[in-house]
Design a protein around this motif. Structure first.
Motif, PDB file in Angstrom:
ATOM      1  N   GLY A 185       0.845  -1.188   0.000  1.00 17.45           N
ATOM      2  CA  GLY A 185       0.000   0.000   0.000  1.00 17.45           C
ATOM      3  C   GLY A 185       0.875   1.230   0.000  1.00 17.45           C
ATOM      4  N   SER A 241      -1.225   4.229   4.303  1.00 15.36           N
ATOM      5  CA  SER A 241      -2.300   3.243   4.135  1.00 15.36           C
ATOM      6  C   SER A 241      -2.577   2.451   5.409  1.00 15.36           C
ATOM      7  CB  SER A 241      -1.958   2.273   2.994  1.00 15.36           C
ATOM      8  OG  SER A 241      -0.790   1.530   3.298  1.00 15.36           O
ATOM      9  N   TYR A 252      -5.554   0.029   1.789  1.00 12.19           N
ATOM     10  CA  TYR A 252      -5.892   1.379   1.343  1.00 12.19           C
ATOM     11  C   TYR A 252      -6.653   2.086   2.444  1.00 12.19           C
ATOM     12  CZ  TYR A 252      -8.002   5.148  -1.408  1.00 12.19           C
ATOM     13  OH  TYR A 252      -8.415   6.376  -1.872  1.00 12.19           O
ATOM     14  N   TYR A 257      -7.811   0.389  -6.838  1.00 15.10           N
ATOM     15  CA  TYR A 257      -6.611   0.881  -6.161  1.00 15.10           C
ATOM     16  C   TYR A 257      -5.413  -0.009  -6.471  1.00 15.10           C
ATOM     17  CZ  TYR A 257      -3.320   2.021  -2.444  1.00 15.10           C
ATOM     18  OH  TYR A 257      -2.186   2.361  -1.749  1.00 15.10           O
TER      19      TYR A 257
END
Length: 274
Positions: free
Chosen positions: A44, A48, A224, A245
């Motif tokens: 991430g 995150s 995320y 994402y």
């Protein structure tokens, strides 16, 4: 496979930054598992929550909900005494090996310290240090030098050797190769894979780089804004991600071909505007 680490509905809050500001929830109920001998890549962008999750597993941040189990036993509320005992089974390799290694100690002292703390004799510890240096590909005389005398990649090998010293079952690798050049990254990743084959140690491998995670991981979890948004095998997540994402992370990975890099940049823009 036997589940080694189980994180269930984990929540972590940080205090508010200003006067009377409410706490900020960093993890919003995260769940994941790692089997014995497995590598789970946790990927991430910055902020995150991936490092917070790793620190929660290590007992370095307080949790506000959920559970963390290691070998079937809850560990999130252990006292300092029992957390020290757990350190035999859970170790960590940080991003910057220079700041995580005591500059005042010789490498041999850094590696023998956890062995002596377990009651091993100095002679036995010295023999183990020699074996550790050999395992991570460092010369025998490396023990007689200070960490500052080594390159970044060599220092990270020392940090890995220290983590391996007491034969842990799990190592948390927090951005363990992100400060290294690409060639050194590949060598350290290959070293971690080789060590895992020999010892069956499990890794929680935390990184912002999906390409690096793909190289070392069996499974990948994508974070995320404090949530796990996608999990799956390393092949599935890094070649055909289902979450937008994750698709952005994959398209952001650098490639050598300028035309392909331009194509990816246009694809990222299209994703953001869709």
């Amino acid at each position: 496979m036997t589940t080694l680490l189980a994180v269930r509905d984990l929540k972590v809050q940080y205090p508010g930054k200003g006067f009377r500001q409410p706490p900020s929830e960093v993890l919003h109920g995260v769940s994941l598992t790692i089997a014995a001998g497995e590598t789970l890549g946790l990927v991430g962008e910055s902020g995150s929550g991936k490092t917070t999750l790793g620190r929660a597993v290590l007992g370095l941040v307080e949790t506000s909900g959920g559970s963390i189990e290691f070998n079937g036993q809850p560990i999130q509320d252990l006292s300092a005494r029992y957390r020290r005992k757990l350190a035999k089974d859970i170790q960590v390799v940080f991003q910057d090996p220079y700041t995580s290694l005591n500059p005042a100690l010789l490498v041999s002292d850094i590696l023998s310290e956890p062995l002596l703390a377990q009651g091993r004799s100095r002679q036995d510890a010295a023999a183990s240090v020699a074996g550790l240096l050999d395992r991570v590909g460092l010369p025998k005389d490396a023990g007689n030098r200070y960490a500052r005398e080594f390159s970044g990649g060599q220092r990270q090998r020392v940090a890995i050797a220290r983590a391996l010293a007491i034969a842990p079952k799990l190592i948390v690798c927090d951005e363990a190769v992100s400060a290294l050049d690409l060639v050194t990254q590949a060598r350290v990743l290959d070293l971690l894979i080789e060590i895992q084959r020999e010892t069956k140690v499990a890794y929680l491998f935390i990184s912002h780089d999906l390409t690096v995670v793909r190289h070392i991981s069996h499974r990948v979890a994508v974070m995320y804004r404090g949530d796990i948004v996608e999990t799956g095998t390393a092949r599935d997540v890094t070649t055909s991600p289902s979450n937008p994402y994750t698709q952005q992370l994959l398209l952001a990975a650098p490639v050598a071909d300028p035309a392909e890099q331009t194509k990816r940049r246009h694809a990222r823009i299209a994703l953001r505007t869709s």
